[in-house]
Structure formats: structure tokens, C-alpha cells
Design a protein around this motif. Structure first.
Motif, PDB file in Angstrom:
ATOM      1  N   UNK A 181      -0.201   7.656   6.705  1.00 28.57           N
ATOM      2  CA  UNK A 181       0.912   7.992   5.824  1.00 28.57           C
ATOM      3  C   UNK A 181       1.643   6.729   5.386  1.00 28.57           C
ATOM      4  N   UNK A 182       2.312   6.773   4.236  1.00 28.31           N
ATOM      5  CA  UNK A 182       3.136   5.628   3.825  1.00 28.31           C
ATOM      6  C   UNK A 182       4.172   5.293   4.886  1.00 28.31           C
ATOM      7  N   UNK A 183       4.532   4.025   4.951  1.00 33.15           N
ATOM      8  CA  UNK A 183       5.507   3.573   5.940  1.00 33.15           C
ATOM      9  C   UNK A 183       6.793   3.167   5.241  1.00 33.15           C
ATOM     10  N   UNK A 184       7.859   3.096   6.008  1.00 37.46           N
ATOM     11  CA  UNK A 184       9.176   2.741   5.486  1.00 37.46           C
ATOM     12  C   UNK A 184       9.573   1.337   5.939  1.00 37.46           C
ATOM     13  N   UNK A 195       0.834  -1.205   0.000  1.00 38.17           N
ATOM     14  CA  UNK A 195       0.000   0.000   0.000  1.00 38.17           C
ATOM     15  C   UNK A 195       0.866   1.251   0.000  1.00 38.17           C
ATOM     16  N   UNK A 196       1.957   1.231   0.757  1.00 33.87           N
ATOM     17  CA  UNK A 196       2.806   2.418   0.872  1.00 33.87           C
ATOM     18  C   UNK A 196       3.505   2.768  -0.439  1.00 33.87           C
ATOM     19  N   UNK A 197       3.869   1.762  -1.214  1.00 30.49           N
ATOM     20  CA  UNK A 197       4.623   1.999  -2.439  1.00 30.49           C
ATOM     21  C   UNK A 197       3.781   1.805  -3.701  1.00 30.49           C
ATOM     22  N   UNK A 198       2.464   1.632  -3.552  1.00 33.41           N
ATOM     23  CA  UNK A 198       1.580   1.396  -4.699  1.00 33.41           C
ATOM     24  C   UNK A 198       1.575   2.595  -5.639  1.00 33.41           C
ATOM     25  N   UNK A 199       1.299   2.364  -6.931  1.00 31.11           N
ATOM     26  CA  UNK A 199       1.206   3.480  -7.877  1.00 31.11           C
ATOM     27  C   UNK A 199       0.101   4.448  -7.456  1.00 31.11           C
ATOM     28  N   UNK A 200       0.350   5.726  -7.591  1.00 27.85           N
ATOM     29  CA  UNK A 200      -0.640   6.744  -7.257  1.00 27.85           C
ATOM     30  C   UNK A 200      -1.176   7.340  -8.551  1.00 27.85           C
ATOM     31  N   UNK A 201      -2.459   7.086  -8.842  1.00 19.62           N
ATOM     32  CA  UNK A 201      -3.098   7.627 -10.036  1.00 19.62           C
ATOM     33  C   UNK A 201      -4.562   7.868  -9.733  1.00 19.62           C
ATOM     34  N   UNK A 247       8.533  -1.275  -8.495  1.00 17.08           N
ATOM     35  CA  UNK A 247       9.915  -1.666  -8.188  1.00 17.08           C
ATOM     36  C   UNK A 247      10.368  -1.189  -6.813  1.00 17.08           C
ATOM     37  N   UNK A 248       9.869  -0.011  -6.387  1.00 15.80           N
ATOM     38  CA  UNK A 248      10.229   0.500  -5.061  1.00 15.80           C
ATOM     39  C   UNK A 248       9.672  -0.410  -3.959  1.00 15.80           C
ATOM     40  N   UNK A 249       8.439  -0.887  -4.156  1.00 17.85           N
ATOM     41  CA  UNK A 249       7.854  -1.823  -3.207  1.00 17.85           C
ATOM     42  C   UNK A 249       8.612  -3.132  -3.161  1.00 17.85           C
ATOM     43  N   UNK A 250       9.102  -3.588  -4.318  1.00 16.12           N
ATOM     44  CA  UNK A 250       9.895  -4.812  -4.357  1.00 16.12           C
ATOM     45  C   UNK A 250      11.197  -4.635  -3.587  1.00 16.12           C
ATOM     46  N   UNK A 251      11.853  -3.481  -3.736  1.00 17.54           N
ATOM     47  CA  UNK A 251      13.083  -3.232  -2.992  1.00 17.54           C
ATOM     48  C   UNK A 251      12.820  -3.246  -1.487  1.00 17.54           C
ATOM     49  N   UNK A 252      11.687  -2.673  -1.074  1.00 19.27           N
ATOM     50  CA  UNK A 252      11.336  -2.671   0.346  1.00 19.27           C
ATOM     51  C   UNK A 252      11.051  -4.082   0.844  1.00 19.27           C
ATOM     52  N   UNK A 253      10.366  -4.880   0.029  1.00 21.07           N
ATOM     53  CA  UNK A 253      10.083  -6.277   0.410  1.00 21.07           C
ATOM     54  C   UNK A 253      11.376  -7.040   0.625  1.00 21.07           C
ATOM     55  N   UNK A 254      12.312  -6.890  -0.295  1.00 23.61           N
ATOM     56  CA  UNK A 254      13.584  -7.605  -0.169  1.00 23.61           C
ATOM     57  C   UNK A 254      14.352  -7.161   1.066  1.00 23.61           C
ATOM     58  N   UNK A 255      14.283  -5.866   1.381  1.00 24.63           N
ATOM     59  CA  UNK A 255      14.991  -5.361   2.560  1.00 24.63           C
ATOM     60  C   UNK A 255      14.393  -5.912   3.849  1.00 24.63           C
TER      61      UNK A 255
END
Length: 391
Positions: free
Chosen positions: A282-285, A262-268, A323-331
Motif C-alpha cells: 500500500x502507499x505510505x505516508x 512510488x506512493x504518490x506517483x500518477x495512477x493511469x 505535487x503531492x509527492x513533492x509536499x511529502x518530500x519537503x516534509x
């Protein structure tokens, strides 16, 4: 009276507000002068049973006019001779206060592991706000009037689209027993599996344990750890849904995917934007998610129970993927595997990811949406778990 053993939760479903799920009750008339008949499959067996009813998200009291439990037969029936009248402090009727659960009195009923129970309750008055679990992956019914004692399902029964007003089945085991509580989101809840087959991975884990374990599935579809949205966030519901569990011995955290997605989902401005409105905050880290895990571990370890975590499975191909959400998942997954916070790690990412494209679920294991498992996917998760963790 035989009271050997310990009380332990053998089945559970996390309570939600009727307005806080996926909307299965939106077009339904309020419950009034109806009998609800619902089927649940317990995990471990016992010789006495009690039912936890719930009005925890209710805005007003409601009355249970009569209630029974018995062994379920196919098609909504009850096995003759197994039916037991439920009472509440000795009375056949009870008013459940707004915001509260209520336990039935225990009844003697020998139950083998993985038995299916039929739970019927009559609601003589109106239920203003139905505390429920949405969706129900086991078919239940609502029937006009008081049909609690009917051994066969009346012809005028209608399908009940949620798990309504019940949240747990607790049994008195024949020996000391410990409950395994799994808390998570739709992948824990069983979204994508075949209804009426008990194919969520926690239920399949209970099958693998073959009566040697008591598993309570506290997954909520659309749930997050840090914030509310679809269902109360896990940090807020952890005491009620997990730590208060009778016989608690193990906690499995299967969380973080929705917080990240949800935090890194596309915003449109498309359909996804309307969906994202259901998730406030708010989005989380990555650090926020890790801190949330640390809080849950500390609170569980205070109770002297073991805490396990699953890694977050991939979701490329789903609408919320970036891709940003994927990087967060891996971290987050790297920290789950190596951070040393948990008593053990269940590597669900390793089970589900496509070796040729690790950001995606294997094609044969997802339900078609690249996000949830199918029956084979959930079976693969259950089969990957080392059962010695629960011995």
C-alpha cells in the motif's frame, strides 16, 4: 604471518535475486561450465584479503570449482605475480548452500587504497538462480570453461550484465579501521554515471578520503525502505547488508525518495502503470517514512555506530513526480534536518536543487531524466560531505 590491524569491508554490492532487479539476466542462459571474471575497486587498502561469495537468493546449491583474485589490468587482465588462488577451509572447490554466503580463506596480497581487483570463479555445474547485483556499473565477463588462471582475457569472453555471485571484499588493514556503509537506492548505486569510471557518490567519497576510509556501497537501484520491489526493502535487509559489516563504524542512510515517489506517483493505464506493478504494498505516508528512519537509527545505535542521513533530492520532471509527492518530500526533509534523530545530516537536496525551481535538480547535475545524477552531480554530492564526520 602478519595479522596486524582489523578485518574491514572495503567494497560491497547488495545481493539481489536474478528476478528481483531491473531484468538484465532475463534473456540470459543459466550459468554453467563458465568462468566469471569481475573487476571491483576497493576503497581502503590492506595486506590480506578475502572474498565474500553469495548464494543468498539461490534456489539450489552451486559449486565453485576454482577461484582466484589478483590486481586487475585494463581489458580484463590480471597483473602477473599478483594472482592468488582462493581456497575454502583449505579446499580449492566448495559448494555454496542455497540461501547462504561463503567467505574465502584469507590470502596475503598487499593492496593500496583504491586498487582494482580481478575476481575469477569457475562454475563447473549449473547455477539455477543467480544471486546478483543488477546492474553492474563495472564491466565483467563470462568465458566458457575453466579460465580462472588466464592472465589475459580470452577472446571468447562475453560481457556479464550483472555483478554475479560476489557481494564483498574484506581486507585486513594495517591499523584499526572503521567501515562506512551507505545504504540507499539508485542514486546511491550510481545510476546515470558513466560505467567503468567509479563515479557513484560513495566511490567518489572514498577517493576524497584517500585511503583513510573504507566505504561499502549498499545501494540498490529501485530500492525502497519500507517495502520490497526492486531488491529487498532496507528494513528487511539492514541486518545483512549493513549491521553485519566487518569493522562497521558509520551508517549513511540515503533513503525515502522511492517510498515517496512510488506512493504518490500518477495512477493511469499507461507505461508508468506497468512500472508501478513492480512495487507491491500500500502507499505510505510521511509518518510511515519517518517511523522507518527511526527504526533504522535505533537498530544501528544498538551497535554503537554513528548514523547520518541525506536529505531527499528533488525529482520534478521524472515520470513519478506529483505535487503531492513533492509536499511529502519537503516534509520528510524538514524532519531529517530538524528532528534530531541523526548524528549528522548531509543536505543533498541543498546541493542538487535548482535555486530558481527547488523542486527540480539543476540541469547541469542530472543525467537527463531529472531523477539521477550525472558524473558532475555525484561529484558535487561527494564534495559536499564534511570528511571530519568520519575521523
Amino acid at each position: 604471518m602478519n595479522n596486524v590491524g582489523t578485518w574491514v569491508r572495503s567494497w560491497g554490492a547488495s545481493p539481489q535475486s536474478a528476478h528481483d532487479g531491473i531484468g538484465s539476466l532475463d534473456d540470459q542462459a543459466p550459468l554453467a561450465d563458465v568462468t566469471l571474471r569481475q573487476v571491483v575497486r576497493i576503497s581502503g587498502g590492506g595486506h590480506r584479503v578475502r572474498i565474500r561469495f553469495t548464494n543468498e537468493f539461490g534456489t539450489a546449491p552451486f559449486t565453485i570449482g576454482a577461484a582466484q583474485v589478483g590486481l586487475a589490468t585494463p581489458g580484463g587482465g590480471v597483473q602477473p605475480g599478483s594472482e592468488r588462488v582462493l581456497t575454502f577451509s583449505g579446499a580449492s572447490a566448495v559448494t555454496v548452500p542455497a540461501g547462504a554466503p561463503i567467505l574465502s580463506d584469507p590470502v596475503d596480497l598487499p593492496l593500496p587504497a583504491l586498487a582494482k581487483l580481478s575476481i575469477s570463479l569457475y562454475l563447473p555445474g549449473r547455477v539455477e538462480t543467480c544471486t546478483c547485483h543488477d546492474p553492474a556499473l563495472d564491466t565483467g565477463w563470462k568465458i566458457p570453461g575453466d579460465t580462472v588462471a588466464a592472465l589475459t582475457l580470452p577472446e571468447n569472453a562475453e560481457v556479464l550484465p550483472v555483478r554475479a555471485l560476489i557481494s564483498a571484499v574484506e581486507v585486513l588493514s594495517g591499523a584499526p579501521a572503521k567501515a562506512i556503509v551507505v545504504v540507499g537506492d539508485s542514486r546511491t548505486d550510481g545510476a546515470g554515471s558513466t560505467p567503468d569510471t567509479n563515479h557513484s557518490w560513495p566511490e567518489l567519497l572514498a577517493e576524497r578520503l584517500a585511503g583513510a576510509g573504507y566505504v561499502s556501497n549498499q545501494g540498490i537501484s529501485g530500492n525502497r525502505m519500507l517495502n520490497d520491489g526492486i531488491g529487498t526493502g532496507v528494513l528487511a535487509r539492514f541486518d545483512r547488508d549493513v549491521l553485519a559489516t566487518p569493522g562497521l563504524g558509520y551508517v549513511v542512510l540515503s533513503l525515502g525518495g522511492n517510498d515517496i515517489g512510488i506512493s504518490f506517483a500518477p495512477r493511469d493505464d499507461g507505461p508508468l502503470a506497468d512500472f508501478l506493478k513492480m512495487f507491491p504494498g500500500a502507499p505510505v505516508t510521511v509518518d510511515d517514512v519517518i517511523a522507518g528512519f527511526r527504526q533504522l537509527v535505533a537498530r544501528a545505535h544498538e551497535r554503537g555506530v554513528k548514523v547520518y542521513a541525506t536529505t531527499i533530492a528533488p525529482f520534478e520532471g521524472a515520470e513519478i513526480y506529483t505535487p503531492e509527492g513533492e509536499s511529502a518530500r519537503l516534509a520528510v526533509n524538514a524532519w531529517i534536518r530538524t528532528g534530531g534523530a541523526f548524528d549528522a545530516v548531509l543536505d543533498f537536496d541543498a546541493v542538487w536543487h535548482d535555486p530558481d525551481r527547488p523542486s527540480r535538480i539543476r540541469e547541469d547535475l542530472h543525467s537527463g531524466d531529472h531523477l539521477h545524477g550525472n558524473d558532475a552531480g555525484y561529484q558535487a554530492l561527494a564534495d559536499s560531505i564534511d570528511l571530519s564526520l568520519f575521523s
